[in-house]
Design a protein around this motif. Structure first.
Motif, PDB file in Angstrom:
ATOM      1  N   SER A 335      11.507   0.263 -28.982  1.00 16.73           N
ATOM      2  CA  SER A 335      11.469   0.938 -27.666  1.00 16.73           C
ATOM      3  C   SER A 335      10.943   0.117 -26.574  1.00 16.73           C
ATOM      4  CB  SER A 335      10.552   2.330 -27.658  1.00 16.73           C
ATOM      5  OG  SER A 335       9.496   2.217 -26.689  1.00 16.73           O
ATOM      6  N   ALA A 336      11.855   0.376 -25.395  1.00 16.72           N
ATOM      7  CA  ALA A 336      11.716  -0.765 -24.278  1.00 16.72           C
ATOM      8  C   ALA A 336      10.757  -0.063 -23.414  1.00 16.72           C
ATOM      9  CB  ALA A 336      13.239  -0.989 -23.888  1.00 16.72           C
ATOM     10  N   GLY A 337       9.786  -0.727 -23.069  1.00 15.05           N
ATOM     11  CA  GLY A 337       9.061  -0.423 -21.939  1.00 15.05           C
ATOM     12  C   GLY A 337       9.580  -0.399 -20.734  1.00 15.05           C
ATOM     13  N   ARG A 338      10.343  -1.430 -20.458  1.00 11.37           N
ATOM     14  CA  ARG A 338      11.008  -1.560 -19.145  1.00 11.37           C
ATOM     15  C   ARG A 338      12.464  -1.378 -18.968  1.00 11.37           C
ATOM     16  NH1 ARG A 338       8.405  -6.440 -19.526  1.00 11.37           N
ATOM     17  NH2 ARG A 338       6.148  -6.369 -18.914  1.00 11.37           N
ATOM     18  N   PRO A 339      12.844  -0.191 -18.838  1.00 11.56           N
ATOM     19  CA  PRO A 339      14.442  -0.010 -18.918  1.00 11.56           C
ATOM     20  C   PRO A 339      15.207  -0.935 -17.997  1.00 11.56           C
ATOM     21  CG  PRO A 339      13.410   2.099 -18.686  1.00 11.56           C
ATOM     22  CD  PRO A 339      12.389   1.000 -18.838  1.00 11.56           C
ATOM     23  N   MET A 340      14.567  -1.090 -16.715  1.00 11.78           N
ATOM     24  CA  MET A 340      15.082  -1.781 -15.669  1.00 11.78           C
ATOM     25  C   MET A 340      15.590  -3.226 -16.002  1.00 11.78           C
ATOM     26  SD  MET A 340      15.978   0.459 -13.510  1.00 11.78           S
ATOM     27  CE  MET A 340      16.506  -0.630 -12.118  1.00 11.78           C
ATOM     28  N   VAL A 341      14.585  -3.655 -16.886  1.00 12.77           N
ATOM     29  CA  VAL A 341      14.988  -5.024 -17.442  1.00 12.77           C
ATOM     30  C   VAL A 341      16.225  -5.139 -18.335  1.00 12.77           C
ATOM     31  CG1 VAL A 341      13.817  -7.080 -18.739  1.00 12.77           C
ATOM     32  CG2 VAL A 341      12.345  -5.697 -17.224  1.00 12.77           C
ATOM     33  N   VAL A 342      15.942  -4.371 -19.124  1.00 15.28           N
ATOM     34  CA  VAL A 342      17.062  -3.998 -20.242  1.00 15.28           C
ATOM     35  C   VAL A 342      18.602  -3.755 -19.461  1.00 15.28           C
ATOM     36  CG1 VAL A 342      18.282  -2.790 -22.286  1.00 15.28           C
ATOM     37  CG2 VAL A 342      15.893  -3.363 -21.961  1.00 15.28           C
ATOM     38  N   LEU A 590      17.144   1.853 -24.790  1.00 19.91           N
ATOM     39  CA  LEU A 590      17.310   2.916 -23.646  1.00 19.91           C
ATOM     40  C   LEU A 590      17.582   4.208 -24.102  1.00 19.91           C
ATOM     41  CD1 LEU A 590      19.863   0.513 -21.332  1.00 19.91           C
ATOM     42  CD2 LEU A 590      17.545   0.899 -21.131  1.00 19.91           C
ATOM     43  N   ARG A 591      16.302   5.060 -23.989  1.00 20.50           N
ATOM     44  CA  ARG A 591      16.553   6.172 -24.634  1.00 20.50           C
ATOM     45  C   ARG A 591      16.505   7.485 -23.778  1.00 20.50           C
ATOM     46  NH1 ARG A 591      16.491   4.101 -29.072  1.00 20.50           N
ATOM     47  NH2 ARG A 591      14.668   3.274 -30.296  1.00 20.50           N
ATOM     48  N   ARG A 592      15.916   7.263 -22.655  1.00 20.94           N
ATOM     49  CA  ARG A 592      15.702   8.458 -21.593  1.00 20.94           C
ATOM     50  C   ARG A 592      17.386   8.698 -21.072  1.00 20.94           C
ATOM     51  NH1 ARG A 592      11.386  10.787 -20.311  1.00 20.94           N
ATOM     52  NH2 ARG A 592      12.154  11.322 -18.108  1.00 20.94           N
ATOM     53  N   ALA A 593      17.764   9.628 -20.659  1.00 23.11           N
ATOM     54  CA  ALA A 593      18.901  10.052 -20.435  1.00 23.11           C
ATOM     55  C   ALA A 593      19.454   9.294 -19.126  1.00 23.11           C
ATOM     56  CB  ALA A 593      19.019  11.633 -19.869  1.00 23.11           C
ATOM     57  N   GLY A 594      18.850   9.193 -18.193  1.00 29.94           N
ATOM     58  CA  GLY A 594      19.213   7.966 -17.111  1.00 29.94           C
ATOM     59  C   GLY A 594      19.525   6.703 -17.425  1.00 29.94           C
ATOM     60  N   PRO A 595      18.384   6.182 -18.169  1.00 32.09           N
ATOM     61  CA  PRO A 595      18.838   4.382 -18.457  1.00 32.09           C
ATOM     62  C   PRO A 595      19.989   4.591 -19.516  1.00 32.09           C
ATOM     63  CG  PRO A 595      16.662   5.092 -18.539  1.00 32.09           C
ATOM     64  CD  PRO A 595      17.172   6.253 -18.098  1.00 32.09           C
ATOM     65  N   GLN A 596      19.964   5.450 -20.630  1.00 31.89           N
ATOM     66  CA  GLN A 596      21.015   5.642 -21.461  1.00 31.89           C
ATOM     67  C   GLN A 596      22.305   5.566 -20.868  1.00 31.89           C
ATOM     68  OE1 GLN A 596      21.327   8.051 -24.758  1.00 31.89           O
ATOM     69  NE2 GLN A 596      22.155   7.006 -26.123  1.00 31.89           N
ATOM     70  N   LEU A 597      22.599   6.406 -20.049  1.00 28.27           N
ATOM     71  CA  LEU A 597      23.826   6.555 -19.424  1.00 28.27           C
ATOM     72  C   LEU A 597      24.330   5.592 -18.751  1.00 28.27           C
ATOM     73  CD1 LEU A 597      25.842   9.204 -18.301  1.00 28.27           C
ATOM     74  CD2 LEU A 597      24.555   9.045 -16.317  1.00 28.27           C
ATOM     75  N   PHE A 598      23.409   4.652 -17.739  1.00 24.72           N
ATOM     76  CA  PHE A 598      23.938   3.387 -17.302  1.00 24.72           C
ATOM     77  C   PHE A 598      23.961   2.432 -18.244  1.00 24.72           C
ATOM     78  CE2 PHE A 598      22.422   5.877 -13.424  1.00 24.72           C
ATOM     79  CZ  PHE A 598      23.262   5.522 -12.588  1.00 24.72           C
ATOM     80  N   GLY A 599      23.080   2.382 -19.139  1.00 20.99           N
ATOM     81  CA  GLY A 599      23.343   1.238 -20.054  1.00 20.99           C
ATOM     82  C   GLY A 599      24.609   1.415 -20.972  1.00 20.99           C
ATOM     83  N   SER A 600      25.024   2.690 -21.470  1.00 17.09           N
ATOM     84  CA  SER A 600      26.190   2.951 -22.008  1.00 17.09           C
ATOM     85  C   SER A 600      27.262   2.735 -21.222  1.00 17.09           C
ATOM     86  CB  SER A 600      26.062   4.398 -22.279  1.00 17.09           C
ATOM     87  OG  SER A 600      27.203   4.794 -22.958  1.00 17.09           O
TER      88      SER A 600
END
Lengths: 649, 296
Positions: A335-342, A590-600
């Motif tokens: 699990s990533a602590g820092r979604p922004m970095v990913v 990226l598990r939370r909706a926002g980060p996963q959406l952008f990551g995806s």
């Protein structure tokens, strides 16, 4: 009383069928033209063999269907859902190209080897979650697409040499003599004998794995029964081609007709299958000969069978579809602590892919910048990026909407709708330009989405049911495109290129439209972030948290459809990018909706851009379409996801 | 959102490029094409294209006129490589309506001229003549074009003379896909036009498609009582076996009786004047088949 009434109805239906069939046969025979000698020849060499082969093929597929459904305790198991057809298709295609003499003399061993290989792959995945019918069907779907993408590549590269394979794929029952019939009859007889000998183990298998074990069932009986089923269906595939959906529909038809016990079904399903194929085939012969020649029986049964699957899904007991357990959204990976970095990392990856695709090309003098080529590389890169974005967004939306990691715009059939719209336009307007083609494709996507919505509203959006509906829609697409290819229309090259998803024809204006559609989809989805966060938690939680459930689901699905429509026009109906991208994001934590959406979205874009570039340079000047490469990469990755699920759950 | 997307999609409707022949430099020398029929016409006019799509396929299916080895491969016909095409710096790219969808893209490399042979009016031979003359004018080969048109007409006339009034038997031209299915060439095909011009009658009177062929199961061929049959290579091994052993429906079809059918070397059924001429020459070699009272 009720029982009697039902029996009466069945008897009545059977009587009507017999009258109809007899009438059709009599008229078809009466219609055979020619002198006495010619009529005798035609009856003996063409009409009766064709009629016999329709009965045999239907019976073999019906029996194979019962065996598969009973041994796997899966109401949706059938030759078409378990990869038999895709495996046979690939093996025969390779045969035609690599060893035409072998293919002409011995198609059966080729088809059987291909079917067994496909089944082996599916079993390897399915075995890990033995009690989960949906996973097995999805494995079959994914493996079929992996093998199918290889067949597609071979077909694209050798279209002129594979005309006979198009006919094969569409399942024509035209016969010349009894040789093929005799061989098929022999195999059906062997299948029937093996089934009769193993009827008891088959019955016990139906009680479930535990029961079977406690009753001391030999470990060999299940593989033996399944092998028999695969051999039966592969024999049909080798003898006449693909007769779509009979293996699936016949056992259910038998049940509807009142065959409840296994023994009854073992007799009734082959009869139902034989009756079905015979009826369709005799009806086709009633058409004016020129139309009949263009309507191979197998493709027609698939056109009838796919909607039948949708209908059957409503009858299949709820329990059987959903005991597999709700699939957990969570996957392996830290699990990533820092979604922004990913996200920043993913963005750099996309930037690299964009730079590579834009800057590096291949010309006769080898790899290089070729700045003069920038002008027409740019729209392709932009369109690839836009369609990847759209599919990444759409994939994330539907996976969260259905709380199911196997959900994706491709599997829901939205992409299939795009392609059907396109084919319809090409059939109606001989010289349809790009604009008209786009219009048809968009209408197709909206029609499928409408269907999904209607079914969803009706059935309360049960995830498994919707997925299987999507599979049925995809099968419908397959049947329509096979028909189109079997017509031998020289435009089929263009359709193949379209179906396989090429950025080739993309105009700058259209590339911008696709990119804007992708970005708009991303922006609108970002606004719905809270819903996306809550929806996977289930209806109860969502309602409790004040989410307007129906409205939210509707909005998310429409959004996903629109994001898919524009994207699928570029990258093809079955790219698997929408399936893969959200998983890539998930794997990176990226598990939370926002980060996963952008990551995806970013991962999807990078994937399509890279696939498009690879297709352009690897076999240059021959171009492989981005879509087919995405299918290959995506379906292999999807197999990985399915394989890994046991470890994760 | 839907309305906006649809509106922007519909705005893209008029995409057909309208390139006049004048847009092509006078006496263009470097010509690229993605169509085999156009390629054979070019070669017959004495112009070697700088590039052609699916050259291996041209050699297998069209064959003659032979493609010189230095013609660059351009990739698939539906999606020829833009970077390879551009590197050839063609003066003009020759296409057909079949490839309308990619013409705007090709147009960025060089002017695209679309040559329609197979159209709704089902007169491919006349279109092939027009296209030949147009190519001649475009490439400064007017004389060669006039000669090709005349020579092809002469080849057909020679056939007409040879079969003469005796040729009252209709002709069936087919291409086998496997031992149970054939494409029968009918109205709208180049072959049918050649038959017509040679005073021969096509035995197939069924409906036609845009491209001039019909799909037919072998059982339907029985409807044809008396006809000379021409089978075009490549012939699938199973078909050859049945014809030789007189086995199956195929072998027992009266019209397939020995001496009543001929197997012709591969001729491209969707080509231009050279294919038409070659087809006429091959018919000439089997002229005796068309005489009334022959064989069956």
């Amino acid at each position: 009383m009720l029982h009697d009434r039902r029996r009466l109805a069945i008897l009545f239906a059977g009587g009507v069928y017999l009258l109809l069939a007899a009438g059709l046969i009599a008229t078809n025979i009466a219609d055979i033209q020619g002198s006495e000698a010619v009529r005798a020849l035609l009856l003996d060499y063409a009409y009766w063999p064709r009629l016999t082969v329709s009965l045999l093929a239907g019976a073999a597929l019906g029996l194979a269907g019962v065996l598969m459904q009973q041994a796997l305790q899966n109401p949706l198991a059938a030759p078409e859902t378990l990869g038999v057809n895709a495996g046979a298709h690939l093996a025969l295609t390779v045969g035609v190209l690599a060893a035409p003499a072998l293919h002409a003399a011995h198609p059966e061993p080729l088809a059987i080897a291909g079917a067994l290989t496909a089944w082996g792959l599916i079993a390897a995945i399915g075995w890990r979650r033995r009690a989960d019918p949906t996973t097995l069907i999805l494995s079959g779907f994914v493996v079929s697409f992996a093998l199918g993408s290889v067949s597609s590549l071979l077909t694209l590269l050798n279209q002129q040499y594979l005309a006979s394979m198009f006919i094969w794929g569409a399942g024509s029952l035209v016969e010349d003599g009894w040789t093929g019939v005799e061989q098929l009859a022999l195999r059906v007889a062997v299948g029937a004998i093996v089934t009769a000998a193993l009827a008891r183990p088959l019955l016990i298998l139906g009680f479930g794995e535990q029961q079977a074990k406690s009753l001391g069932l030999s470990k060999l009986s299940k593989p033996l029964l399944l092998a028999t089923a695969v051999l039966l269906s592969a024999s049909v595939a080798a003898a006449v081609g693909i007769i779509g959906f009979v293996g699936l529909a016949a056992p259910h038809l038998a049940r509807v007709l009142g065959a409840e016990k296994l023994g009854e079904r073992l007799v009734a399903a082959p009869l139902a299958g034989a009756g079905l194929v015979l009826l369709v085939d005799q009806l086709i012969q009633r058409l004016p000969p020129d139309q009949a020649a263009n309507l191979p029986t197998g493709a027609v049964t698939a056109l009838i069978g796919a909607p039948m699957l949708i209908f059957l899904l409503r009858r299949v007991p709820r329990l059987m579809l959903e005991t597999g357990g709700r699939i957990v959204t969570r996957l392996g990976g830290g699990s990533a602590g820092r979604p922004m970095v990913v996200l920043a990392g993913l963005a750099i990856l996309l930037a690299l892919a964009l730079a590579l695709a834009f800057l590096l090309g291949r010309a006769p003098d080898g790899f290089g910048l070729h700045p003069e080529a920038f002008a027409w590389r740019l729209p392709r890169v932009v369109a690839a990026c836009g369609s990847g974005l759209g599919l990444g967004v759409a994939g994330c939306l539907v996976q969260r909407l259905f709380a199911n990691p196997m959900a994706s715009p491709e599997i829901l059939g939205i992409g299939g709708g795009v392609a059907m719209g396109l084919i319809a336009v090409l059939l109606i307007f001989a010289d349809a330009g790009a604009g008209l083609q786009l219009f048809g494709a968009t209408v197709g996507a909206l029609v499928v989405t409408g269907t999904i919505l209607l079914l969803g509203l009706d059935r309360g959006f049960t995830p498994e049911r919707l997925l299987l509906t999507g599979i049925a829609i995809t099968a419908l697409l397959d049947a329509s495109s096979l028909l189109f290819l079997a017509l031998g229309d020289p435009r089929s090259g263009q359709v193949l290129a379209w179906l396989s998803g090429s950025t080739y024809w993309v105009e700058p204006d259209f590339a911008i439209v696709v990119l804007l559609a992708g970005l708009a989809g991303l922006a609108l989805s970002a606004l719905a972030c809270r819903w996306l966060e809550i929806l996977p938690l289930g209806a109860g939680v969502a309602t409790g948290l004040g989410v307007p459930l129906s409205a939210a689901r509707l909005a998310v699905l429409v959004l996903a459809a629109i994001a898919t429509a524009a994207a699928a026009l570029v990258v093809g109906p079955m790219s698997f990018v929408g399936l893969l991208a959200p998983h890539l994001a998930g794997l990176m934590g990226l598990r939370r909706a926002g980060p996963q959406l952008f990551g995806s979205a970013i991962a999807g874009a990078a994937l399509v851009v890279f696939a498009d570039w690879t297709g352009r340079v690897v076999f240059a000047p021959t171009e492989l379409p981005a879509g087919v490469l995405s299918v290959l990469i995506g379906s292999l990755a999807a197999m990985g996801v399915l394989l890994g699920r046991k470890a994760a759950s | 959102m839907i309305a906006r997307l649809l509106a922007s999609l519909l705005a893209l409707l008029p995409v057909l490029p309208a390139v006049a022949d004048e847009a092509v430099p006078a006496h263009a020398e470097r010509v690229a094409t993605i169509d085999w029929g156009t390629a054979e016409t070019l070669l017959a006019l004495g112009v070697t294209p700088v590039g052609l799509a699916e050259t291996a396929g041209y050699r297998d299916w069209v064959g003659s006129p032979a493609l010189p080895p230095d013609v660059a491969e351009l990739g698939l016909r539906a999606t020829p490589s833009l970077e390879y095409l551009a590197a050839l710096k063609p003066d003009v790219i020759l296409s057909t309506p079949q490839f309308t969808a990619i013409e705007p893209v090709l147009g960025k490399i060089a002017p695209v001229i679309s040559l329609a042979t197979y159209t709704d009016d089902l007169e491919p031979y006349r279109h092939a003549q027009e296209n030949t003359r147009r190519l001649g004018a475009l490439l400064g080969r007017e004389q060669a074009a006039t000669d090709l048109v005349a020579a092809t007409d002469a080849r057909i006339a020679k056939l007409k003379d040879a079969v003469g009034a005796a040729a009252t038997r209709p002709v069936l031209v087919l291409y086998f896909q496997d031992d149970r299915h054939a494409w029968v060439f009918c109205r709208g095909s180049l072959f049918d036009d050649v038959l017509k011009r040679a005073g021969l009658k096509n035995a197939w009177t069924g409906p036609d498609n845009f491209w001039g062929f019909a799909n037919a199961g072998v059982d339907r061929l029985f409807a044809i009582r008396d006809a000379a049959v021409l089978v075009i290579e490549p012939v699938p091994p199973a078909v050859r076996a049945k014809l030789e052993a007189r086995d199956g429906l195929l072998g027992q079809l009266p019209v397939f009786a020995p001496g009543n059918h001929a197997i012709l070397p591969s001729v491209w059924g969707f080509g231009g004047l050279p294919s038409a001429g070659r087809f006429a020459d091959q018919l000439l070699q089997h002229a005796e088949l068309f005489e009334r009272g022959h064989a069956s």
